[in-house]
Design an enzyme around this catalytic site. Sequence first.
Site, PDB file in Angstrom:
ATOM      1  N   TRP A  19     -16.890   9.914  -6.827  1.00 44.77           N
ATOM      2  CA  TRP A  19     -15.694   9.086  -6.587  1.00 44.77           C
ATOM      3  C   TRP A  19     -15.946   7.645  -6.748  1.00 44.77           C
ATOM      4  O   TRP A  19     -15.515   6.736  -5.947  1.00 44.77           O
ATOM      5  CB  TRP A  19     -15.164   9.257  -5.057  1.00 44.77           C
ATOM      6  CG  TRP A  19     -15.039  10.870  -4.852  1.00 44.77           C
ATOM      7  CD1 TRP A  19     -13.799  11.477  -5.292  1.00 44.77           C
ATOM      8  CD2 TRP A  19     -15.684  11.648  -3.999  1.00 44.77           C
ATOM      9  NE1 TRP A  19     -13.826  12.950  -4.959  1.00 44.77           N
ATOM     10  CE2 TRP A  19     -15.122  12.989  -4.455  1.00 44.77           C
ATOM     11  CE3 TRP A  19     -16.967  11.564  -3.583  1.00 44.77           C
ATOM     12  CZ2 TRP A  19     -15.635  14.028  -3.711  1.00 44.77           C
ATOM     13  CZ3 TRP A  19     -17.347  12.804  -3.008  1.00 44.77           C
ATOM     14  CH2 TRP A  19     -17.010  14.193  -3.143  1.00 44.77           C
ATOM     15  N   HIS A  20     -16.836   7.353  -7.541  1.00 48.02           N
ATOM     16  CA  HIS A  20     -17.093   5.885  -8.101  1.00 48.02           C
ATOM     17  C   HIS A  20     -16.338   5.397  -9.194  1.00 48.02           C
ATOM     18  O   HIS A  20     -17.192   4.755 -10.249  1.00 48.02           O
ATOM     19  CB  HIS A  20     -18.686   5.812  -8.087  1.00 48.02           C
ATOM     20  CG  HIS A  20     -19.419   5.866  -6.661  1.00 48.02           C
ATOM     21  ND1 HIS A  20     -20.629   6.033  -6.589  1.00 48.02           N
ATOM     22  CD2 HIS A  20     -18.864   6.129  -5.323  1.00 48.02           C
ATOM     23  CE1 HIS A  20     -20.965   6.119  -5.365  1.00 48.02           C
ATOM     24  NE2 HIS A  20     -19.963   6.139  -4.658  1.00 48.02           N
ATOM     25  N   TRP A  47      -3.774  10.672  -3.044  1.00 47.41           N
ATOM     26  CA  TRP A  47      -3.092  10.923  -4.003  1.00 47.41           C
ATOM     27  C   TRP A  47      -2.704  12.428  -4.432  1.00 47.41           C
ATOM     28  O   TRP A  47      -3.723  12.824  -4.911  1.00 47.41           O
ATOM     29  CB  TRP A  47      -2.970   9.775  -5.161  1.00 47.41           C
ATOM     30  CG  TRP A  47      -2.840   8.487  -5.083  1.00 47.41           C
ATOM     31  CD1 TRP A  47      -3.862   7.548  -4.725  1.00 47.41           C
ATOM     32  CD2 TRP A  47      -1.806   7.933  -5.305  1.00 47.41           C
ATOM     33  NE1 TRP A  47      -3.218   6.303  -4.528  1.00 47.41           N
ATOM     34  CE2 TRP A  47      -1.800   6.663  -4.870  1.00 47.41           C
ATOM     35  CE3 TRP A  47      -0.410   8.235  -5.424  1.00 47.41           C
ATOM     36  CZ2 TRP A  47      -0.832   5.379  -4.918  1.00 47.41           C
ATOM     37  CZ3 TRP A  47       0.473   7.290  -5.691  1.00 47.41           C
ATOM     38  CH2 TRP A  47       0.491   6.049  -5.203  1.00 47.41           C
ATOM     39  N   GLU A  75       0.782  -1.141  -0.137  1.00 47.14           N
ATOM     40  CA  GLU A  75      -0.066  -0.030  -0.036  1.00 47.14           C
ATOM     41  C   GLU A  75       0.841   1.318  -0.128  1.00 47.14           C
ATOM     42  O   GLU A  75       1.732   1.313   0.841  1.00 47.14           O
ATOM     43  CB  GLU A  75      -0.959  -0.125   1.138  1.00 47.14           C
ATOM     44  CG  GLU A  75      -1.647   1.324   1.608  1.00 47.14           C
ATOM     45  CD  GLU A  75      -2.582   1.882   0.322  1.00 47.14           C
ATOM     46  OE1 GLU A  75      -2.315   2.977   0.201  1.00 47.14           O
ATOM     47  OE2 GLU A  75      -3.043   0.955  -0.284  1.00 47.14           O
ATOM     48  N   ALA A 125     -12.667  -2.284  -8.659  1.00 49.36           N
ATOM     49  CA  ALA A 125     -13.843  -1.650  -9.289  1.00 49.36           C
ATOM     50  C   ALA A 125     -13.503  -1.635 -10.939  1.00 49.36           C
ATOM     51  O   ALA A 125     -14.347  -1.498 -11.548  1.00 49.36           O
ATOM     52  CB  ALA A 125     -13.973  -0.712  -8.712  1.00 49.36           C
ATOM     53  N   MET A 166     -18.025   8.034   2.494  1.00 49.23           N
ATOM     54  CA  MET A 166     -19.205   8.393   3.400  1.00 49.23           C
ATOM     55  C   MET A 166     -19.839   7.181   3.968  1.00 49.23           C
ATOM     56  O   MET A 166     -20.845   7.280   4.634  1.00 49.23           O
ATOM     57  CB  MET A 166     -20.234   9.053   2.512  1.00 49.23           C
ATOM     58  CG  MET A 166     -19.712  10.321   1.991  1.00 49.23           C
ATOM     59  SD  MET A 166     -19.236  11.589   3.420  1.00 49.23           S
ATOM     60  CE  MET A 166     -20.930  12.026   3.978  1.00 49.23           C
TER      61      MET A 166
END
Length: 530
Positions: free
Chosen positions: A465-466, A68, A36, A500, A103
Amino acid sequence: MSTDHYDYIIVGGGSAGSVLANRLSAQADKRVLLIEAGADTPDHDTPADILDGLQPWLPRQAGERYFWPGLNILRASEHPDIPREPQLYEQARILGGGSSVNMMVANRGLPRDYDEWARLGAQGWDWQGVLPYFRKLERDLDFGHSHPEQHGHDGPLPIARVDSRHWGSFTRASAQALHGEGLNDIVDQNGRYEDGYFAPTVAIENDQRVSSARAYLNAQVRARSNLNVWADTTVRQLTLSANRVTGVQAVRDGKQVAVTANEVILAAGALQSPAFLLRAGIGPADQLRDLGIDVIADRPGVGRNLWDHSSIGLSGTLHHPQVPSDEPGAAHLLAARVSSGVEADVQGDLYLGIAPNAALGLASAVLWVNKPSSSGHLRLRSKDPSEYPAVEFNLLSDRRDLDRLRQGLRVLARVFAHPAVAAFSSPPRLSRFAQASNDGPLLSELLANDAQLERYLRTHVGGVWHASGTCRIGHADDPQAVVDHTGRVHGVLGLRVADASVFPSIPTANTNLPTLMIAEKIADAILANA
C-alpha cells in the site's frame, strides 16, 4: 449549486492534506478549505478500531468502511504463463488517510533516496534539503532531545520504539538469529542507515494510533475561523478557465457544490491525484484525445512512474499456541534492513519484519523489496469521474526484484531454522502478506525449485500500500516530470500536487513519513510565496 471562495482548497484529507490544512491556515488572513471524501475523525469521536495502537490491522477487518469501495488494481506484471487477477486495493477514505489505517511504522528511508531525487531533477530535495522537514514534523520520544541534529522534539507527530531490553523470548530469539546473519542492533532506523535489525519506529503514544489528522487537526487547529473541514464530501472534478484551475466541483450532502480558490492543492494520493489531472486535460495528449478530453497541458509523465514495494509473507506454527506470553503488548517489535546482493551498489534493498501472534498460534514474517526496480502506470478508462483509472503496478516486471525476494526468503529460511527460533516455531510456509494463515507451500520446498518459486511469487506477490510517483517532481523540460520543486503543475496555473504522487522514486521506507515531509516542505514553499 452554491459558490464560495477560498485562498486554498485542499483535495484530500489524508496524511498530506492534514499537514497542509494545519500549516496554511496558520496564516489568519488566508481562508482554507480541506475536502475529504471519507468520515471525520475528531478527537472526541475517533472510531475505536482506528484509535487502537496495539492492533493496527483492525481497520482492514472493517471491510470497505474506511476505504474506497471497489478500487481494483493489477499488482503483478504480465507473464505469458501466469494469468493476472484484479485485486482490491485498500486506499483509505477517511480523515487522516493512510495514516488512519496503516501499520503505523514511521520510517524516513535513507539519505541516498533523497540524493537520488535531486539527481532526477527534484531541486532542493536532497537529504540536506529534506532533513529539516523530517525533524519539523516529529516529536521523537526517544531521541528528540539527545540527538537534535537528527531528530525533532517538538513536532506534531509522536515517534516511539519498544526498547529492545523489553523484548520477549521469541523476539530475542529472532534477533539472535538475525545476528547470526551478520546483522547488529542499530536501535534507531531513522538515525543509522546501515543494514541491521531494530525495533521499528511507530506513530503511537499511550498505546493509541496518532494519525496525521490527530497530530495536525486537533481541536485548537479546528477552532481557527479561517479553516473549514468538509468531510463526507466527494470532489468530482477541477474547474478551469483556459489553463488556470479556479476551483472544484463537489458533492456535499447530496448536492452539487462549486467552490472557487486562488489555488487548488491535490493531496488525494498517487492513484487519484493523477486521475484528477487527466480528467482536467493534463497528461499524455494522445490518451486524452482518445477519451474526448481537451488537452490543457501535454505532460506524458502523468500516471507513469507508479511504485510500490513488492512483498510476500510466511508463517510457522507456534509449538504452543499461547507461547510466548512474555512479549510486550505491541505490534511492532523487530524488523531488519538487509542487502540482497543482487546489485552490489544498492544496499538495504530488503525489509524484514518478524513477530509472534499468540492469538493465532503463528510466528509470522513479512518480506518486501525495499528498493525496487519495477514500476507501473495508470490511465483513465473514461472521463467519467465516478470510474476509477486502470492501475497496473507491474510488480516483478524487473527480474532483479524477483531475485531480491528469493534472496530475502533464503535469509528468512535460515532465521526460522536457527535453533533459537526453531524452538518456538515449525518450518515456515509462504502466504500473501495480508493473510495470517499457515496453509501455503513449505518455504524449504520452494527454495529447492527455482521454477516453482518464481511461479509462486509471480502469482502471489503483494504490495504494501505504498503507491507513489505518478506526478513526479522534475524540471519543466523533462517530459516525465509533472510538478516543479514546489509542487506546481507544469503548464497550469493555480494548481499543485503535494502527496506521494510527487516522489521521483520510492524511498527505502514505508511512505507515510516521507509523505508528511513532502507536505511540510511544499507548505513552507507556499507560505514563502515560492
